[in-house]
Design a protein around this motif. Structure first.
Motif: not given
Length: 180
Positions: A113-114, A156, A158-161, A173, A175-177
Motif C-alpha cells: 500500500r502506497k 482486500s 483494493k480497499s483497506n479491509s 471484518t 478497516t485499517w489505515l
C-alpha cells in the motif's frame, strides 16, 4: 497429476520433500510454488523438476502461513517465538532477524500500500491480529483478545479491509489505515 516427494538424487543423497502434513501452498508463477508444513521448512518447487529445488529453513507452518511479495517469502509460524520470518526468494536466506509476538501465528497475507510492504497475520494465543511493516516487523496496528481463536486472514486487493476467520464459525471484518 504430478506428485512431489522426497527422493534420492544421482549422488545417492536425499532430496528435499515433505515427510509430514502440508498446510500451505502458494504459487509464485506458472512453474514455481511454495509449500510448508510441520517439518520446519518451506520448500520451493519447480513443476519441471521431480523434487523441491530450495528450502527456507526454520519455519513451523500449521495454517495458511506462507505468502510471497516483491521477491520475498513471508512466513508465519505456530510457535512461541520467532513467528514472523522474511526470506530473500533468490538466495533462500533470512532478511533481518525473526520477529516474535505474544501469539502463535497461523495465517499471513503480504500486501503493498502506497509503496510500503505490510504483513497481516493472525493467531490464537492472544486471539490477535497484527499488521506489521515488512521486513522490519514494526507493529502498525493490532487487535488482541478477540473473542475466538483466529486461524485465517485475507486483505482486500483494493480497499483497506481485512477479514479474519476463527473458531466456532466466527468471521470478523475490520478497516485499517496507513498514514505513513
Amino acid at each position: 497429476v504430478q506428485e512431489f516427494t522426497t527422493g534420492i538424487d544421482r549422488h545417492g543423497q536425499d532430496t528435499l520433500g515433505h515427510p509430514n502434513r502440508v498446510f500451505a501452498i502458494k504459487w509464485i508463477d506458472e512453474f514455481t510454488f511454495l509449500s510448508g508444513g510441520w517439518e520446519s521448512s518451506v520448500l520451493l518447487h519447480d513443476t519441471r523438476e521431480k523434487h523441491a529445488v530450495r528450502a527456507f529453513a526454520n519455519t513451523h507452518i500449521t495454517g495458511d502461513g506462507i505468502d510471497f511479495i516483491h521477491n520475498a517469502v513471508v512466513t508465519a509460524s505456530e510457535r512461541p517465538h520467532d513467528q514472523l520470518q522474511v526470506f530473500d526468494f533468490g538466495t533462500g536466506k533470512l532478511i533481518g532477524k525473526p520477529i516474535s509476538f505474544d501469539t502463535m501465528l497461523y495465517s499471513i497475507k503480504a500486501v503493498e500500500r502506497k509503496g510500503q510492504l505490510f504483513g497481516w497475520m493472525c493467531g490464537n494465543k492472544e486471539n490477535a491480529v497484527y499488521c506489521v511493516s515488512l521486513p522490519s516487523g514494526k507493529i502498525i496496528e493490532s487487535y488482541t483478545d478477540v473473542e475466538e481463536d483466529l486461524f485465517a486472514i485475507d486483505v482486500s486487493p483494493k480497499s483497506n479491509s481485512i477479514i479474519v476467520g476463527g473458531a466456532d464459525n466466527a468471521t470478523f471484518t475490520a478497516t485499517w489505515l496507513v498514514n505513513n
